[in-house]
Design a protein around this motif. Structure first.
Motif, PDB file in Angstrom:
ATOM      1  N   PHE A   1       0.839  -1.209   0.000  1.00 52.50           N
ATOM      2  CA  PHE A   1       0.000   0.000   0.000  1.00 52.50           C
ATOM      3  C   PHE A   1       0.868   1.251   0.000  1.00 52.50           C
ATOM      4  O   PHE A   1       0.594   2.211  -0.715  1.00 52.50           O
ATOM      5  N   GLY A   2       1.916   1.223   0.830  1.00 54.26           N
ATOM      6  CA  GLY A   2       2.816   2.372   0.876  1.00 54.26           C
ATOM      7  C   GLY A   2       3.437   2.642  -0.482  1.00 54.26           C
ATOM      8  O   GLY A   2       3.517   3.788  -0.925  1.00 54.26           O
ATOM      9  N   GLY A   3       3.865   1.570  -1.165  1.00 54.26           N
ATOM     10  CA  GLY A   3       4.485   1.730  -2.474  1.00 54.26           C
ATOM     11  C   GLY A   3       3.509   2.298  -3.493  1.00 54.26           C
ATOM     12  O   GLY A   3       3.861   3.183  -4.279  1.00 54.26           O
ATOM     13  N   LEU A   4       2.252   1.814  -3.464  1.00 54.96           N
ATOM     14  CA  LEU A   4       1.245   2.350  -4.384  1.00 54.96           C
ATOM     15  C   LEU A   4       1.033   3.832  -4.131  1.00 54.96           C
ATOM     16  O   LEU A   4       0.974   4.642  -5.064  1.00 54.96           O
ATOM     17  N   SER A   5       0.927   4.180  -2.836  1.00 57.20           N
ATOM     18  CA  SER A   5       0.718   5.575  -2.483  1.00 57.20           C
ATOM     19  C   SER A   5       1.894   6.412  -2.981  1.00 57.20           C
ATOM     20  O   SER A   5       1.710   7.495  -3.544  1.00 57.20           O
ATOM     21  N   PHE A   6       3.107   5.864  -2.793  1.00 57.69           N
ATOM     22  CA  PHE A   6       4.293   6.605  -3.217  1.00 57.69           C
ATOM     23  C   PHE A   6       4.301   6.799  -4.727  1.00 57.69           C
ATOM     24  O   PHE A   6       4.723   7.843  -5.227  1.00 57.69           O
ATOM     25  N   PHE A   7       3.820   5.794  -5.463  1.00 50.86           N
ATOM     26  CA  PHE A   7       3.753   5.908  -6.921  1.00 50.86           C
ATOM     27  C   PHE A   7       2.854   7.084  -7.324  1.00 50.86           C
ATOM     28  O   PHE A   7       3.205   7.888  -8.199  1.00 50.86           O
ATOM     29  N   LEU A   8       1.689   7.211  -6.654  1.00 51.93           N
ATOM     30  CA  LEU A   8       0.786   8.317  -6.975  1.00 51.93           C
ATOM     31  C   LEU A   8       1.444   9.660  -6.637  1.00 51.93           C
ATOM     32  O   LEU A   8       1.333  10.634  -7.388  1.00 51.93           O
ATOM     33  N   ILE A   9       2.132   9.694  -5.488  1.00 50.70           N
ATOM     34  CA  ILE A   9       2.812  10.937  -5.104  1.00 50.70           C
ATOM     35  C   ILE A   9       3.861  11.303  -6.139  1.00 50.70           C
ATOM     36  O   ILE A   9       3.991  12.466  -6.549  1.00 50.70           O
ATOM     37  N   LEU A  10       4.602  10.279  -6.600  1.00 49.15           N
ATOM     38  CA  LEU A  10       5.651  10.505  -7.598  1.00 49.15           C
ATOM     39  C   LEU A  10       5.066  11.114  -8.860  1.00 49.15           C
ATOM     40  O   LEU A  10       5.623  12.066  -9.419  1.00 49.15           O
ATOM     41  N   LEU A  11       3.904  10.601  -9.284  1.00 51.84           N
ATOM     42  CA  LEU A  11       3.280  11.156 -10.485  1.00 51.84           C
ATOM     43  C   LEU A  11       2.933  12.618 -10.277  1.00 51.84           C
ATOM     44  O   LEU A  11       3.165  13.455 -11.148  1.00 51.84           O
ATOM     45  N   GLY A  12       2.354  12.927  -9.089  1.00 54.50           N
ATOM     46  CA  GLY A  12       1.940  14.302  -8.839  1.00 54.50           C
ATOM     47  C   GLY A  12       3.119  15.241  -8.723  1.00 54.50           C
ATOM     48  O   GLY A  12       3.139  16.320  -9.319  1.00 54.50           O
ATOM     49  N   GLU A  13       4.124  14.828  -7.963  1.00 56.47           N
ATOM     50  CA  GLU A  13       5.243  15.729  -7.683  1.00 56.47           C
ATOM     51  C   GLU A  13       6.113  15.954  -8.906  1.00 56.47           C
ATOM     52  O   GLU A  13       6.840  16.937  -8.971  1.00 56.47           O
ATOM     53  N   ASN A  14       6.095  15.019  -9.853  1.00 53.41           N
ATOM     54  CA  ASN A  14       6.966  15.183 -11.010  1.00 53.41           C
ATOM     55  C   ASN A  14       6.214  15.632 -12.249  1.00 53.41           C
ATOM     56  O   ASN A  14       6.717  15.501 -13.356  1.00 53.41           O
ATOM     57  N   ALA A  15       4.992  16.140 -12.042  1.00 49.30           N
ATOM     58  CA  ALA A  15       4.205  16.688 -13.145  1.00 49.30           C
ATOM     59  C   ALA A  15       4.031  15.666 -14.266  1.00 49.30           C
ATOM     60  O   ALA A  15       4.240  15.962 -15.431  1.00 49.30           O
ATOM     61  N   ARG A  16       3.712  14.430 -13.896  1.00 51.76           N
ATOM     62  CA  ARG A  16       3.434  13.421 -14.916  1.00 51.76           C
ATOM     63  C   ARG A  16       1.926  13.279 -15.071  1.00 51.76           C
ATOM     64  O   ARG A  16       1.150  13.748 -14.233  1.00 51.76           O
ATOM     65  N   MET A  17       1.505  12.557 -16.117  1.00 52.12           N
ATOM     66  CA  MET A  17       0.090  12.212 -16.256  1.00 52.12           C
ATOM     67  C   MET A  17      -0.315  11.396 -15.037  1.00 52.12           C
ATOM     68  O   MET A  17       0.504  10.637 -14.539  1.00 52.12           O
ATOM     69  N   PRO A  18      -1.522  11.447 -14.545  1.00 51.32           N
ATOM     70  CA  PRO A  18      -2.662  12.244 -15.010  1.00 51.32           C
ATOM     71  C   PRO A  18      -2.771  13.618 -14.362  1.00 51.32           C
ATOM     72  O   PRO A  18      -3.782  14.285 -14.547  1.00 51.32           O
ATOM     73  N   ILE A  19      -1.744  14.047 -13.606  1.00 51.58           N
ATOM     74  CA  ILE A  19      -1.838  15.357 -12.950  1.00 51.58           C
ATOM     75  C   ILE A  19      -1.497  16.460 -13.943  1.00 51.58           C
ATOM     76  O   ILE A  19      -2.129  17.506 -13.984  1.00 51.58           O
ATOM     77  N   ASP A  20      -0.463  16.228 -14.704  1.00 48.61           N
ATOM     78  CA  ASP A  20       0.016  17.255 -15.610  1.00 48.61           C
ATOM     79  C   ASP A  20       0.518  16.542 -16.847  1.00 48.61           C
ATOM     80  O   ASP A  20       1.066  15.447 -16.760  1.00 48.61           O
ATOM     81  N   ASN A  21       0.362  17.158 -17.995  1.00 47.52           N
ATOM     82  CA  ASN A  21       0.851  16.525 -19.205  1.00 47.52           C
ATOM     83  C   ASN A  21       2.137  17.210 -19.645  1.00 47.52           C
ATOM     84  O   ASN A  21       2.117  18.368 -20.052  1.00 47.52           O
ATOM     85  N   PRO A  22       3.284  16.514 -19.529  1.00 45.61           N
ATOM     86  CA  PRO A  22       4.536  17.184 -19.860  1.00 45.61           C
ATOM     87  C   PRO A  22       4.658  17.501 -21.344  1.00 45.61           C
ATOM     88  O   PRO A  22       5.560  18.237 -21.742  1.00 45.61           O
ATOM     89  N   ALA A  23       3.760  16.963 -22.175  1.00 47.72           N
ATOM     90  CA  ALA A  23       3.930  17.130 -23.615  1.00 47.72           C
ATOM     91  C   ALA A  23       3.145  18.306 -24.179  1.00 47.72           C
ATOM     92  O   ALA A  23       3.295  18.636 -25.344  1.00 47.72           O
ATOM     93  N   THR A  24       2.290  18.946 -23.381  1.00 44.67           N
ATOM     94  CA  THR A  24       1.487  20.021 -23.973  1.00 44.67           C
ATOM     95  C   THR A  24       1.769  21.352 -23.305  1.00 44.67           C
ATOM     96  O   THR A  24       2.311  21.410 -22.211  1.00 44.67           O
TER      97      THR A  24
END
Lengths: 675, 317
Positions: free
Chosen positions: B182-205
């Motif tokens: 569970f911790g790892g899954l949560s960390f994965f979501l945090i990683l997406l948010g903090e690094n401006a990846r999809m689905p929080i932010d689209n680095p390509a547009t």
């Protein structure tokens, strides 16, 4: 010569300088702001006295040859008061220095007023720290409340300032009333023989009835909390701080709130004694602390008046201090002494930190308001170009308060987390979840604080000026810069060399708990900071700065050529005809996502223009929900009761006699029943 | 404890390695994304080519910005590079010279976020302000979840030092515990948010309505843009290394001495290869969230972290 006598004479000197200053201003008819610098000497003496007392562990006490009949004033200085004396003296110096420049243009009558009350305010705060009996404590406490009330009223010709002052006075007195009640309960202990039991020494050793500790705890929490600004007793803070001149706000927020925290610690740990504390009390302090922290920062994000915003941040920081204190009570009473002492140290560390960075921020905000004449963040912008020193100092304060390494605010939050991690060893799941959720709320409020200060710094100091006043602003004078500079350096120093602060904290923790801080012994205490063990966590701010400087130096050399050829050009504005400063983000826009996510915390009134409106207007008014939900009904109730009471008041003399007779009979019946 | 000079030398070597590994990882991630979208992928070295070209161009500073704008790319890059010393890469032994734990690392990353937002505000443009504000918003939404993830990993090792956690996990069973899953899954979501990846932010547009990270980058040019892009690549690498250290440390050390270094590098390359593939596939499969749905996403991360924390007490003791 003892530390106590040094501190005592410093307090007397402050009072005397206050009187002398106001007399000299009255005689000369000029503002004479340089007289503030004389009060720096007692400030230095107070610091020396505190450091001197902390170098040993003895308690100094002294009985003054005057006071009430049969009850002379008693003073004492133990490590707890010494630590707070150091904070008081140290912060007073730069603020007084700042004042010598800041009040340059003040009219003489106001300057005389400030010259009288600022030193007296400092002196009474010191008196509260040294008081060793109930009477002395309340005497100085009331003196402090009145001196600060007069200081808030400096600009009393404005109606809203008077309102803010009276609200403050009212809340201060409700607080004092509750504190008085808690002292009365404390002196009902078993071996308390009458009046002499007013001394703290006797109260400490009294045997209390079973119900007294809880009542004393709740009364003192509410009483001192009203002064410190915990939710929901915080309402005076956002009104009083903008009303007072900046150095006064700096002293009130930076120091007076800490004196209230001192009072809470003194009553709960000194008088009530740690043996009377139960885990539930710690949980209550933590819950109130977390709510204050979150509530304070959420409302700070909504403000666009810099000093009001800082006032809400004071509520947040008092919350953080209380989270640490609550953790201490909770862990100590459940027998986890290691995290308990660390939490206590974190709480005291944050007392120092908040005193440093909050006074710095208030002084910076005061300079900005004075030099631009504007009270609205949305009208500022680009000040870093004209006020570089003020901007850099404010930025340092902002990074400190946001709890970012390597500055000082980070260390106290880090210590709080290090202690909260031990929640896993608590047995009761209720207490455990309180600790974990408080830690999560602490993280949330820390990140919101960072957002709030990105807003303040970004909107007021960076970008382009939004008004001609901001465009024309000038840098503040040398005394102001020096004052803010000292505080900035102190923020950096406390962040880089936390062991120096821990040297001061160790005797305090030891004297109140009988347990030393669990810091491991090491060869290089200045380099490695590890509160519990190297295995759990270690931190070295100096190495962080070292590597940062190393990489930055290499990068600087590598990109020097490119940056020296940099070209300044207007930004591409997507083809619009003009780019105006008004297009930049505003302080209110910054609060928008927060307003949306945390809607229940606010009371919002909005007018949104409809399509087709020829003169569209947008209004937004965010207010404190406690006004409409708690204080409004309370006020109505008071008015209702007094109107009813009015009806029985205006009567003939025979009816008055009847009232007295009925009251007397009821009282006699009651005592007949009891005996 | 090693001597200071050995520590300095190994730290410098590690930082140099990170500087070159980060663009490689981003190149691999972009290759996966291109392959998933049925495009011909750019080469693995494409980031080097892009940023190398940027380094030859001139710097343009927007009118009205201050010295802060000139310094922020360099400070941000240095901070992120320095923070890579706080995560285990190939040597999880706690050699006494680690100068901060996971909380310090989170603190430094928040400092980076604050400075980047300030830089964006300093450009004095509407987009800069919007980007800075949104970045701080994602930050405060992610912070409580991050703290809870650290609380969860603390349960395993009674330490917040990433190196110690990696060490004690490595010596345990290879079967993951529910709390770490569970911790790892949560960390994965945090990683997406903090690094401006999809689905929080689209680095390509560069769409005004949605961009977060790119809105803050708009006014940087030439070498300063290259530094910012490179710093972002280092940031995602630091996050991944932290995730590897806290949740999949197996094989971080091959053995004692220099001979252990090679297998450890092999494992690291393999893990980063897998991480890039997973990230790339995940990013192509999800659609970008509306900005006001981000709180729900981050609340999910928070709940997962709480689940991880609780499941330790319910299932593992």
């Amino acid at each position: 010569m003892t530390p106590l006598s040094v501190a005592f004479f410093a307090l007397l000197a402050w009072m005397g300088l206050g009187l002398a200053g106001s007399i000299m201003v009255r005689a000369s008819g000029k503002p004479l702001p340089f007289l503030f610098s004389l009060s720096i000497l007692p400030g230095l003496a107070v610091v020396v006295s505190g450091l001197w007392a902390l170098s040993g562990s003895s308690v100094y006490s002294r009985t003054l040859p005057f006071g009430l009949p049969g009850l002379s004033l008693q003073l004492a200085q133990d490590p707890l008061s010494s630590f707070f004396l150091v904070v008081l003296g140290f912060v007073s110096i730069p603020v007084l220095l700042f004042s010598t420049g800041f009040f340059r243009e003040t009219p003489p009558e106001k300057a005389g007023w400030l010259l009288l009350w600022i030193p007296v305010f400092l002196g009474t705060m010191g008196g509260v720290l040294l008081a060793a009996d109930v009477f002395t404590f309340l005497l100085f406490w009331e003196g402090m409340a009145l001196a600060s009330f007069f200081l808030v009223l400096t600009d009393m010709e404005e109606g809203w300032v008077r309102n803010a002052g009276f609200l403050y006075l009212l809340m201060a007195h409700i607080g004092t009333g509750l504190i008085l009640l808690s002292f009365i309960l404390l002196s009902t202990g078993q071996n308390g023989p009458g009046l002499s039991s007013l001394s703290f020494e006797d109260i400490t050793h009294a045997i209390l009835p079973r119900w007294v500790p809880w009542s004393v705890f709740l009364l003192s929490l509410a009483g001192f909390g009203a002064k410190a600004g915990i939710v929901p007793l915080h309402i005076w803070l956002p009104e009083a701080h903008p009303a007072a001149p900046a150095p006064v706000s700096a002293l009130m927020s930076g120091l007076m709130l800490k004196i209230a925290i001192y009072g809470l610690m003194r009553v709960d740990l000194g008088l009530l004694g740690i043996r009377h504390i139960v885990p539930g009390m710690g949980a209550i302090v933590m819950i109130i602390g977390s709510l204050s922290a979150l509530f304070g920062v959420l409302h700070a994000l909504m403000q666009h008046e810099p000093k009001r915003l800082l006032a809400y941040h004071s509520i947040e920081n008092i919350g953080i201090i209380l989270i640490g204190f609550g953790l201490f009570l909770l862990f100590w009473t459940t027998g986890h002494f290691v995290p308990a002492t660390v939490a206590f140290a974190a709480s005291l560390f944050h007392v120092l930190n908040h005193a440093l960075f909050k006074s710095l921020l208030f002084l910076g905000a005061g300079s900005v308001v004075q030099k631009t004449g504007l009270h609205d963040l949305n009208a500022l912008g680009g000040l870093i170009k004209n006020m570089p020193f003020t901007s850099i100092f404010f930025l340092i304060g902002a990074l400190s308060i946001s709890g970012l390494p390597p500055l000082n605010g980070f260390i106290s939050e880090w210590l709080t987390f290090q202690s909260a991690l031990w929640s896993t060893s608590l047995q009761q799941s209720f207490l455990q979840s309180v600790v974990v959720l408080s830690a999560a709320l602490l993280a949330l409020s820390g990140a919101l604080t960072a957002m709030c200060f990105v807003k303040v710094v970004g909107v007021s100091f960076l970008g382009n000026a939004r008004s001609p006043q901001a465009e024309r602003a000038r840098e503040t004078g040398l005394p102001e810069k020096t004052g803010m500079g000292i505080l900035s350096l102190a923020c950096i120093a406390a962040g880089l060399l936390p062991f120096l602060v821990f040297r001061l904290l160790d005797p305090v923790v030891f004297s109140l708990t009988g347990d030393a801080l669990p810091m491991p012994i090491q060869n290089h205490p200045w380099l490695w900071f590890s509160p519990i063990s190297f295995r759990q966590a270690q931190y070295s701010p100096l190495l962080i700065v070292f590597f940062l400087a190393l990489v930055l130096g290499i990068l600087f050399l590598a990109t020097r050529r490119a940056y020296s050829h940099a070209r300044v050009a207007p930004t591409w504005n997507c083809g619009y005809p003009a780019r105006r400063p008004r297009m930049q983000d505003t302080a209110d826009a910054f609060g928008q996502p927060v307003r949306r996510f945390f809607a229940p915390f606010f009371r919002m009134e909005r007018t949104i223009p409809v399509p087709g409106d020829t003169r569209p207007e947008y209004h937004l008014n965010v207010r404190d929900p406690f006004w409409s939900n708690l204080y409004g009904p309370l006020l109505q109730m008071v008015v209702f009761i007094s109107e009813k009471a009015e009806k029985i008041r205006n009567r003939r003399i025979s009816q008055y006699l009847l009232y007295s007779f009925v009251t007397l009979s009821l009282l006699l019946l009651y005592f007949e029943e009891r005996s | 404890m090693k001597s200071f000079w050995v520590f300095l030398g190994s730290s410098l070597a590690k930082m140099v390695l990170v500087v070159f590994l980060a663009p490689l990882f981003v190149g691999w991630l972009n290759m996966v994304r291109a392959l998933m979208a049925n495009r011909t992928p750019p080469g693995l070295l494409q980031p080097f080519k892009d940023w190398g070209k940027l380094f030859t161009k001139e710097i343009i500073i927007p009118e009205g910005s201050s010295m802060l704008f000139r310094w922020i790319p360099r400070i941000v890059f240095s901070l992120l590079l320095m923070s890579s010393l706080l995560v285990p890469m190939t040597e999880p032994h706690d050699d006494g010279w680690v100068f901060g734990d996971a909380l310090v690392l989170i603190g430094i990353l928040s400092l980076v976020r604050v400075l980047m937002s300030l830089g964006a505000m300093d450009s004095g443009t509407p987009f800069g302000g919007i980007g800075g504000r949104r970045e701080m918003m994602v930050g405060f939404l992610a912070e409580p979840a991050t703290i809870l993830v650290i609380f969860t990993t603390y349960l395993v090792s009674h330490s917040t030092m990433t190196f110690v956690t990696a060490d004690s996990l490595q010596s345990g069973s290879i079967l993951p515990t529910p709390s770490l899953v569970f911790g790892g899954l949560s960390f994965f979501l945090i990683l997406l948010g903090e690094n401006a990846r999809m689905p929080i932010d689209n680095p390509a547009t560069h769409l005004e309505l949605t961009m977060i990270h790119e809105a803050m980058m708009l006014e940087y040019t030439g070498p300063s843009l290259a530094l910012m892009e490179w710093a972002s690549a280092i940031k995602i690498l630091v996050y991944l290394l932290m995730g590897i250290g806290l949740f999949f440390p197996w094989g971080v050390t091959g053995g004692p001495g220099w001979s252990g270094l090679l297998p450890a590098f092999g494992m690291l390359a393999g893990k980063l290869f897998m991480a890039g593939a997973i990230l790339g596939v995940f990013e192509t499969l999800v659609a970008k969230l509306r900005i006001f749905r981000v709180p729900e996403f981050m609340t999910l991360a928070f709940l997962l972290a709480i689940l991880g924390f609780l499941s330790h007490f319910v299932l593992e003791t």
